[in-house]
Design a protein around this motif. Structure first.
Motif, PDB file in Angstrom:
ATOM      1  N   SER A  35       6.863  63.426 -24.508  1.00 24.32           N
ATOM      2  CA  SER A  35       6.348  62.789 -25.727  1.00 24.32           C
ATOM      3  C   SER A  35       5.868  61.355 -25.531  1.00 24.32           C
ATOM      4  CB  SER A  35       7.408  62.809 -26.824  1.00 24.32           C
ATOM      5  OG  SER A  35       7.577  64.115 -27.297  1.00 24.32           O
ATOM      6  N   GLY A  36       6.593  60.585 -24.719  1.00 22.06           N
ATOM      7  CA  GLY A  36       6.207  59.188 -24.534  1.00 22.06           C
ATOM      8  C   GLY A  36       4.823  59.069 -23.937  1.00 22.06           C
ATOM      9  N   ALA A  39       1.993  60.316 -26.057  1.00 16.88           N
ATOM     10  CA  ALA A  39       1.521  59.326 -27.014  1.00 16.88           C
ATOM     11  C   ALA A  39       0.458  58.448 -26.375  1.00 16.88           C
ATOM     12  CB  ALA A  39       2.685  58.476 -27.512  1.00 16.88           C
ATOM     13  N   PRO A  98      -5.210  47.513 -25.936  1.00 15.27           N
ATOM     14  CA  PRO A  98      -3.858  48.031 -26.127  1.00 15.27           C
ATOM     15  C   PRO A  98      -3.778  49.114 -27.199  1.00 15.27           C
ATOM     16  CG  PRO A  98      -4.056  45.791 -26.988  1.00 15.27           C
ATOM     17  CD  PRO A  98      -5.320  46.092 -26.263  1.00 15.27           C
ATOM     18  N   ALA A 101      -5.232  54.936 -26.505  1.00 18.97           N
ATOM     19  CA  ALA A 101      -4.447  55.749 -25.596  1.00 18.97           C
ATOM     20  C   ALA A 101      -5.259  55.930 -24.319  1.00 18.97           C
ATOM     21  CB  ALA A 101      -4.141  57.088 -26.231  1.00 18.97           C
ATOM     22  N   ARG A 274      15.884  64.587 -25.781  1.00 17.22           N
ATOM     23  CA  ARG A 274      14.509  65.048 -25.872  1.00 17.22           C
ATOM     24  C   ARG A 274      13.919  65.199 -24.479  1.00 17.22           C
ATOM     25  NH1 ARG A 274      10.410  60.845 -26.846  1.00 17.22           N
ATOM     26  NH2 ARG A 274      10.192  61.220 -24.645  1.00 17.22           N
TER      27      ARG A 274
ATOM     28  N   ALA B 179       9.121  58.029 -29.376  1.00 19.69           N
ATOM     29  CA  ALA B 179       8.055  57.419 -28.575  1.00 19.69           C
ATOM     30  C   ALA B 179       8.294  55.916 -28.524  1.00 19.69           C
ATOM     31  CB  ALA B 179       6.688  57.746 -29.170  1.00 19.69           C
ATOM     32  N   GLN B 182       6.305  53.040 -26.818  1.00 15.15           N
ATOM     33  CA  GLN B 182       5.026  52.558 -27.325  1.00 15.15           C
ATOM     34  C   GLN B 182       5.162  51.914 -28.698  1.00 15.15           C
ATOM     35  OE1 GLN B 182       5.111  55.344 -25.504  1.00 15.15           O
ATOM     36  NE2 GLN B 182       3.529  55.064 -23.978  1.00 15.15           N
ATOM     37  N   LEU B 192      -0.884  59.548 -33.844  1.00 16.81           N
ATOM     38  CA  LEU B 192      -0.122  58.334 -33.579  1.00 16.81           C
ATOM     39  C   LEU B 192      -1.028  57.140 -33.370  1.00 16.81           C
ATOM     40  CD1 LEU B 192       2.693  58.988 -30.982  1.00 16.81           C
ATOM     41  CD2 LEU B 192       2.908  58.223 -33.308  1.00 16.81           C
ATOM     42  N   LEU B 194      -0.501  53.417 -31.702  1.00 15.52           N
ATOM     43  CA  LEU B 194       0.545  52.844 -30.860  1.00 15.52           C
ATOM     44  C   LEU B 194       0.459  51.341 -30.726  1.00 15.52           C
ATOM     45  CD1 LEU B 194      -0.221  55.307 -28.006  1.00 15.52           C
ATOM     46  CD2 LEU B 194       1.572  55.558 -29.690  1.00 15.52           C
ATOM     47  N   ARG B 195       1.589  50.767 -30.341  1.00 20.40           N
ATOM     48  CA  ARG B 195       1.643  49.358 -29.938  1.00 20.40           C
ATOM     49  C   ARG B 195       0.854  48.479 -30.885  1.00 20.40           C
ATOM     50  NH1 ARG B 195       0.363  51.324 -24.236  1.00 20.40           N
ATOM     51  NH2 ARG B 195       2.406  51.680 -23.322  1.00 20.40           N
ATOM     52  N   ALA B 229      -6.309  58.838 -30.326  1.00 16.33           N
ATOM     53  CA  ALA B 229      -4.925  58.940 -30.749  1.00 16.33           C
ATOM     54  C   ALA B 229      -4.422  60.326 -30.397  1.00 16.33           C
ATOM     55  CB  ALA B 229      -4.816  58.693 -32.230  1.00 16.33           C
TER      56      ALA B 229
END
Lengths: 622, 240
Positions: A35-36, A39, A98, A101, A274, B179, B182, B192, B194-195, B229
């Motif tokens: 999942s991390g 993302a 930033p 993704a 997880r 998550a 992030q 999502l 993020l950040r 995303a």
């Protein structure tokens, strides 16, 4: 010792490692799709790499591109591990913006360049030198760079890629850095190595071997004795000796019994379970099967929280594969079923979880009787956390004594922590019990980066155990992480979430955050928790609004102790912990938040105080 | 109790709960199928509700009644379960969902300031999750938070109460998605973000603009979504 992984090298005797044949020989790219990293766009990234491979030179055919579980350093995701000559090596894809993704911003030419480099690089350094910017979509190719070849992936014909303007970075991670080097993977041994969707890879590494051994060579008593001797304690938070729990269930009068895996990992900031579910689901299934064997259960449940869709998907697939292979299911003496939660934190409490599995509101009930005596449908039921069960196959495989040699006197083995919050390197770490917080947070996690414009920086506190734990101030960071040491400081091991708090965070604010969480998640069954948490939050609201008097801190503390002592279940009993520990270690901040003088004193000094100097009565919302 | 046989020739007095599901039909064969998939076992209730919500986006009263009848359970039991769990929604969802993660990692990185900004932009208060079983809808009151020395919004704070955003936006909290690496993050219509640069107000506004979030409360078509995303994978179980 040969390097075994882009990751935490398992510190195992060389013999053991030598016997284990690599899952996929040759060159491979292991893409973290947990999942991390997902993302960070790991899904589109692996898709782009596979497409690029399909149209790239035949030279790239030898490269295996596979999806794996967590590669640990979540803050730099999406991560790619490379195996090849001189490898393994770990790389992070980043973007100059930033907000984008990185995995989703990669262009087809960039993916192709990456695949070719991974397939042909003579060593990690060559791969590390890859300049993705040279292949940026819609950018002019620099002079002398390799020609795209006769069948370009179609920069021109492709629809104009919207992320064309985003720059990508490509960095090699240093696997000798303490973040990786100090890890000792035991529960996460295969996580990041195997494709979680492939039972063949799990089998190749010996998963289900101990389950087979149980059924052919071992007695339930022998298995329980091994777990007993290993000193394994429950990883869900309470730290109850696992062997003892298994014995209690096994020694109930004859009749049906159940096993349940508690995968309702609800603590905010915790993602250890997880990662096991997403990275190595078969290990968990094996652990649960062994537990069922040891207590004589013929059916079991896995209860997973609904917020983990990927974990659910992978676990479902793993279960199906194990059924198809005849490892679990009909004819093997064990039926496992997956149950999905619906967003209630309290269902992590064992009696509430049992209610939820039976299709009821997830409200706890008083214990005793404990689930070990009377659980699902009144039958003896064993409930263990994901990480506890995932440690079991290793104990059987390597021996109880081997496991017991890791860790401290009272806390054996390793513990997985999820490191998050204001810390520089966030991610997943598995270290021996007894490792100091400083090692985890500062040496491995890199501490807290100084905020721009703030003079300080650095760690203020570490929150462990989530809403049922507490915070440990920076000056106590040398505390070893084990059940007793953390408890002595008013915190708790909890399930393993470690949220690092920087100087910018006011501790009363954090205490209110956790109290609000408990207000929202209280199931409403018992009064102390249902009403007490609301009152506690209101007291904290008053404090933060600058309306509280110093004397109210005592009131706050008293009410905390009352809620703690009289609540029905673990949620209410532990809900005051974040407040109590913050009061204990950061009382000065609470005092500073109080009004300087009482309204009475202010009134005496100035008979007609202006405006809203008098706050609402205690108990009313300000 | 009747099984919602609205198709018979008899004039049936309209009973709100016995009305058909969102489609306006009588007994809904989809629901019968969902119940049958659970072998009519009452312990399959939560799974039935998950699947039903995946179909309809929420749990309509008539659907709950049919589930109760077909599982042989009192409606109170079914409604009790549906209202207990946060992820079940009893009202039709708004057109756009903005869910803020308030897990500890996000909070430590300033999620409460993010909430304050979102509340102002949307003119909504953060609602407790649908089906929240507890007491008064206290809201989070996070707009009042004074974390990091940020002043409370004061007069600019949005009105209290269950305001509806004219552009069909809802603002709600979401529990930790794991998550945390992030953080801090938002989930906009299942994707999502993020950040988020909370420390830099101008950059934060720009990000929120790019995400298509209206700048002020008012009917406004969402702008172009930010590319890249992480999409449908994050859609929680039970959501569309």
């Amino acid at each position: 010792m040969a390097t075994v992984g882009a990751l935490p090298r398992p510190r195992e005797p060389a013999g053991e490692l030598a016997q284990r044949s690599p899952v996929t020989p040759g060159r491979q790219l292991r893409c973290c799709t947990a999942s991390g990293c997902r993302a960070g766009g790991a899904g589109p990234l692996i898709e782009a790499l596979r497409q690029a491979q399909a149209v790239a030179d035949p030279a790239a055919n030898g490269l295996v591109i596979k999806s794996v579980g967590c590669l640990r350093l979540c803050s730099r995701g999406p991560l790619l591990a490379w195996d090849g000559p001189g490898g393994p090596a770990l790389f992070a894809l980043g973007s100059t913006d930033p907000g984008t993704a990185p995995g989703a911003a990669i262009g087809p030419e960039q993916a192709r360049a990456l695949v070719l480099a991974a397939a042909t690089a003579p060593g990690p350094d060559t791969l590390a030198a890859l300049d993705l910017e040279a292949w940026r979509p819609q950018a002019l190719l620099p002079e002398g760079s390799p020609s795209p070849g006769p069948s370009p992936v179609g920069v021109a014909s492709a629809p104009p890629p919207s992320p064309g303007g985003i720059g990508l970075t490509w960095d090699q991670m240093d696997l000798d850095h303490p973040f990786f080097a100090l890890q000792q993977p035991l529960v996460l041994l295969h996580c990041g190595w195997i494709d979680p969707d492939s039972i063949e890879e799990a089998l190749a590494l010996g998963t289900y071997g101990q389950w087979r051994r149980c059924r052919s060579d071992l007695s339930p008593e022998a298995v329980r004795a091994m777990v007993h001797r290993s000193g394994l304690r429950g990883r869900g938070g309470a730290g109850y000796p696992t062997g003892l729990k298994w014995d209690t269930v096994a020694l109930q009068p004859p009749g049906p019994r159940f096993v349940v895996c508690n995968a309702d990992e609800g603590d905010p900031g915790a993602f250890m379970d997880r990662s096991v579910l997403e990275g190595d689901p078969h290990r968990l299934l094996e652990g649960l099967a062994i537990a069922a064997f040891a207590v004589g259960a013929e059916s079991g449940f896995l209860y997973v929280r609904a917020e983990y869709p990927l974990a659910i998907e992978r676990l479902r697939r793993a279960l199906k594969q194990a059924h198809q292979k005849g490892i679990l299911g009909p004819g093997t003496g064990l039926e496992l079923e997956l149950r999905v939660g619906a967003g209630a934190y309290v269902c992590g409490e064992e009696t509430a979880l049992l209610q939820s599995i039976q299709g009821q509101r997830g409200q706890p009930r008083p214990r005793p009787p404990y689930p070990a005596q009377s659980g699902l449908w009144g039958a003896p039921t064993l409930i263990n956390n994901v990480e506890t069960l995932a440690a079991v196959p290793a104990i059987l495989r390597r021996g109880a004594e081997w496991f017991a040699a890791i860790g401290t006197d009272t806390s054996k083995g390793t513990k997985v922590f999820s490191l998050s919050g204001a810390v520089r390197r966030t991610g997943l770490v598995e270290v021996p019990m007894g490792t100091s917080l400083r090692t985890v947070v500062e040496t491995m996690g890199g501490g807290v980066p100084a905020a721009p414009g703030s003079p300080g920086g650095g760690v203020k506190a570490v929150q462990t155990g989530g809403p049922s734990g507490g915070c440990i101030p920076a000056h106590l960071l040398d505390t070893p992480v084990d059940y007793e040491s953390l408890q002595a400081l008013g915190s708790a091991m909890g399930s393993g979430g470690m949220v690092v708090v920087g100087e910018a965070m006011a501790m009363p604010e954090l205490a209110r955050h956790f109290m609000h969480f408990s207000v929202e998640e209280s199931c409403g069954k018992c009064l102390p928790c249902r009403a007490g948490t609301v009152q506690l939050e209101q007291l904290l609201d008053r404090l933060l609004a600058g309306l509280a008097e110093p004397g109210e801190l005592d009131q706050l503390e008293q009410l905390c102790r009352m809620v703690k002592a009289t609540s029905l279940c673990g949620l209410g009993q532990a809900a005051p912990n974040p407040v109590l520990s913050a009061l204990r270690h950061f009382r000065a901040e609470f005092l500073a938040a109080c009004r300087a003088e009482s309204p009475r004193a202010a009134f005496a000094r100035e008979p007609f105080p202006a405006g809203p100097a008098l706050g609402p009565l205690p108990g009313g919302r300000p | 109790m009747g099984r919602g046989e609205m198709a018979s020739g008899e004039p049936v007095p309209p009973r709100p709960l016995a009305q058909a599901g969102p489609g306006g039909r009588g007994a809904d064969s989809r629901i019968s199928q969902l119940v049958a998939d659970q072998q009519l076992r009452p312990e399959g209730l939560i799974e039935v509700l998950h699947r039903l919500q995946a179909l309809d986006g929420y749990l309509a009263k008539a659907s709950l009644r049919q589930v109760a009848e077909e599982l042989g359970l009192p409606l109170s039991r079914v409604y009790g379960v549906a209202s207990f769990y946060h992820l079940f929604r009893l009202e039709p969802p708004q057109g756009h969902r903005c869910a803020v993660c308030l897990g500890s990692a996000c909070f430590v990185l300033g999620a409460s300031r993010l909430v304050a900004r979102l509340e102002q932009r949307l003119g909504l208060r953060l609602e407790p999750p649908a089906g929240s079983a507890n007491g008064p809808p206290v809201g989070l009151g996070l707009a009042r938070a004074s974390q990091g020395g940020q002043p409370a919004p004061g007069p600019g704070a949005p009105p209290l109460g269950p305001a509806r955003h004219p552009g069909g936006w809802s603002l709600e909290p979401v529990s930790c998605l794991g998550a945390c690496g992030q953080a801090p993050l938002l989930v906009l219509d299942g994707a999502l973000a993020l950040r988020l640069p909370i420390a830099d107000p101008a950059a934060l506004e720009a990000r929120l603009d790019r995400l298509g979030l209206p700048r002020s409360p008012g009917p406004q078509a969402p702008g172009a979504k930010e590319p890249g995303a992480w999409g449908p994978e994050l859609v929680l179980a039970g959501e569309r």
